[in-house]
Write a protein that holds these residues in place. Structure first.
Motif, short mmCIF file in Angstrom:
data_model
loop_
_atom_site.label_atom_id
_atom_site.label_comp_id
_atom_site.label_asym_id
_atom_site.label_seq_id
_atom_site.Cartn_x
_atom_site.Cartn_y
_atom_site.Cartn_z
N GLN A 113 34.03 40.93 -24.25
CA GLN A 113 33.64 42.33 -24.25
C GLN A 113 32.25 42.51 -24.85
O GLN A 113 31.46 43.34 -24.38
CB GLN A 113 34.66 43.16 -25.01
N ALA A 114 31.92 41.73 -25.86
CA ALA A 114 30.60 41.82 -26.48
C ALA A 114 29.51 41.43 -25.48
O ALA A 114 28.44 42.06 -25.43
CB ALA A 114 30.52 40.92 -27.71
N PHE A 115 29.79 40.43 -24.66
CA PHE A 115 28.82 40.03 -23.63
C PHE A 115 28.59 41.16 -22.64
O PHE A 115 27.44 41.50 -22.32
CB PHE A 115 29.33 38.78 -22.90
N TRP A 116 29.65 41.76 -22.15
CA TRP A 116 29.51 42.84 -21.17
C TRP A 116 28.85 44.07 -21.78
O TRP A 116 28.10 44.79 -21.10
CB TRP A 116 30.87 43.20 -20.58
N LEU A 117 29.10 44.28 -23.06
CA LEU A 117 28.46 45.40 -23.73
C LEU A 117 26.95 45.16 -23.84
O LEU A 117 26.16 46.09 -23.65
CB LEU A 117 29.07 45.59 -25.12
N ALA A 118 26.56 43.92 -24.14
CA ALA A 118 25.14 43.59 -24.19
C ALA A 118 24.50 43.75 -22.81
O ALA A 118 23.38 44.28 -22.69
CB ALA A 118 24.95 42.15 -24.68
N THR A 146 20.74 46.57 -19.35
CA THR A 146 20.49 46.68 -17.92
C THR A 146 21.30 47.83 -17.32
O THR A 146 22.10 48.47 -18.01
CB THR A 146 20.90 45.38 -17.17
N ARG A 147 21.08 48.04 -16.02
CA ARG A 147 21.85 49.03 -15.27
C ARG A 147 23.09 48.41 -14.62
O ARG A 147 23.81 49.09 -13.89
CB ARG A 147 20.98 49.65 -14.17
N ILE A 148 23.32 47.13 -14.83
CA ILE A 148 24.44 46.44 -14.20
C ILE A 148 25.75 47.03 -14.74
O ILE A 148 25.95 47.12 -15.95
CB ILE A 148 24.39 44.93 -14.49
N PRO A 149 26.64 47.43 -13.86
CA PRO A 149 27.91 48.03 -14.31
C PRO A 149 28.74 47.03 -15.11
O PRO A 149 28.78 45.84 -14.79
CB PRO A 149 28.62 48.42 -13.00
N MET A 150 29.39 47.53 -16.15
CA MET A 150 30.27 46.68 -16.94
C MET A 150 31.61 46.53 -16.22
O MET A 150 32.33 47.51 -16.04
CB MET A 150 30.46 47.26 -18.34
N LEU A 151 31.91 45.31 -15.80
CA LEU A 151 33.11 45.06 -15.01
C LEU A 151 34.31 44.70 -15.87
O LEU A 151 35.37 44.35 -15.34
CB LEU A 151 32.84 43.94 -13.99
N ALA A 152 34.14 44.75 -17.16
CA ALA A 152 35.25 44.47 -18.08
C ALA A 152 35.58 45.74 -18.86
O ALA A 152 34.72 46.57 -19.14
CB ALA A 152 34.88 43.34 -19.03
N ARG A 153 36.84 45.88 -19.21
CA ARG A 153 37.26 47.00 -20.04
C ARG A 153 36.78 46.78 -21.46
O ARG A 153 37.04 45.73 -22.05
CB ARG A 153 38.78 47.15 -20.00
N ILE A 154 36.07 47.76 -22.01
CA ILE A 154 35.47 47.62 -23.32
C ILE A 154 36.22 48.48 -24.34
O ILE A 154 36.33 49.69 -24.16
CB ILE A 154 33.99 48.02 -23.31
#
Length: 250
Positions: free
Chosen positions: A9-14, A19-27
């Motif tokens: 989750q920390a990676f996807w949050l970063a 960036t504008r890349i959508p977060m594909l994981a539930r945070i």
């Protein structure tokens, strides 16, 4: 929350922060998780670099290198929302036009761009394209510079206090409670990438020179760092890296 899930989750949050890349994981958002995400800034930089290098490699099959570099730069600005470039422009306006601490911080919060910011932005973008066009291995420069440069703001966060209005700054969640132990992992990752591409000396020089001189400037002018100043540090590090690449004939 397990350790692996928290790091995922920390990676996807970063990734979502930079960036504008959508977060594909539930945070499961929290202040602590946002603090932990800073570890992955260089990783996000390497992913961005891979996208830029891949895009350039495809475009250069059709168009001349200079046109391809401009297109890649436009893609970068869109994908990141000109996040760091905005920080450079705001920092230039604040340090160039503000004569007191209060004035500098007020100018940094102003969404309008002034003369200093415009000149800094045009100069930085123009120099970046010129340096990339002068390298022999453009794909390599596009790949590694975003990764290495994103270590510099982590060093500044570790060394300087945070100064600005905490209620209006996007960087506050990262700055608050910055984990210096995790910084060592980010440093190790950047060093590994640099050694892998035989760029260690230029990487160390670019990061340390920017961190020391820009950090001293910020300490003197602001008493610490702001989110905009961190963004500017990324741009400065990239330009120093590219200057080194060209000097070495890479």
């Amino acid at each position: 929350m397990t350790v692996l899930r928290r790091e995922w989750q920390a990676f996807w949050l970063a990734l979502g922060f930079l960036t504008r890349i959508p977060m594909l994981a539930r945070i499961d958002y929290s202040q602590q998780l946002m603090n932990q995400s800073s570890l992955y800034f260089p990783v996000v930089g390497l992913l961005l670099g891979a996208l830029y290098a891949t895009l350039y490699t495809g475009l250069v099959l059709v168009w001349p290198p200079l046109i391809c570099l401009v297109l890649v730069l436009c893609f970068h600005l869109w994908l990141t929302g000109a996040f760091h470039e905005d920080g450079l422009a705001d920092s230039a306006d604040a340090l160039g036009g503000g004569y007191t601490l209060e004035a500098r911080l007020r100018i940094m919060k102003d969404s309008r761009i002034g003369t200093y910011g415009t000149v800094a932005l045009i100069g930085a973008l123009g120099l970046k394209v010129a340096l990339l066009a002068s390298t022999n291995l453009i794909w390599l420069a596009l790949l590694v510079t975003p990764c290495i440069a994103r270590l510099t703001p982590l060093l500044l966060m570790s060394a300087l206090p945070y100064v600005t209005d905490p209620d209006t700054s996007k960087s506050k969640p990262v700055a608050d409670g910055f984990d210096r132990w995790r910084l060592s992992y980010a440093i190790a990752f950047v060093l590994a990438v640099s050694v892998g591409f035989n760029l260690l000396h230029w990487a160390v020089l670019a990061v340390l020179i920017t961190a020391v001189f820009w950090g001293r400037t910020l300490k003197r002018a602001l008493g610490g760092y702001t989110g905009d100043a961190l963004g500017a540090s990324v741009i400065f590090t990239e330009l120093l890296l590219l200057l080194g690449f060209v000097a070495q004939g890479l």
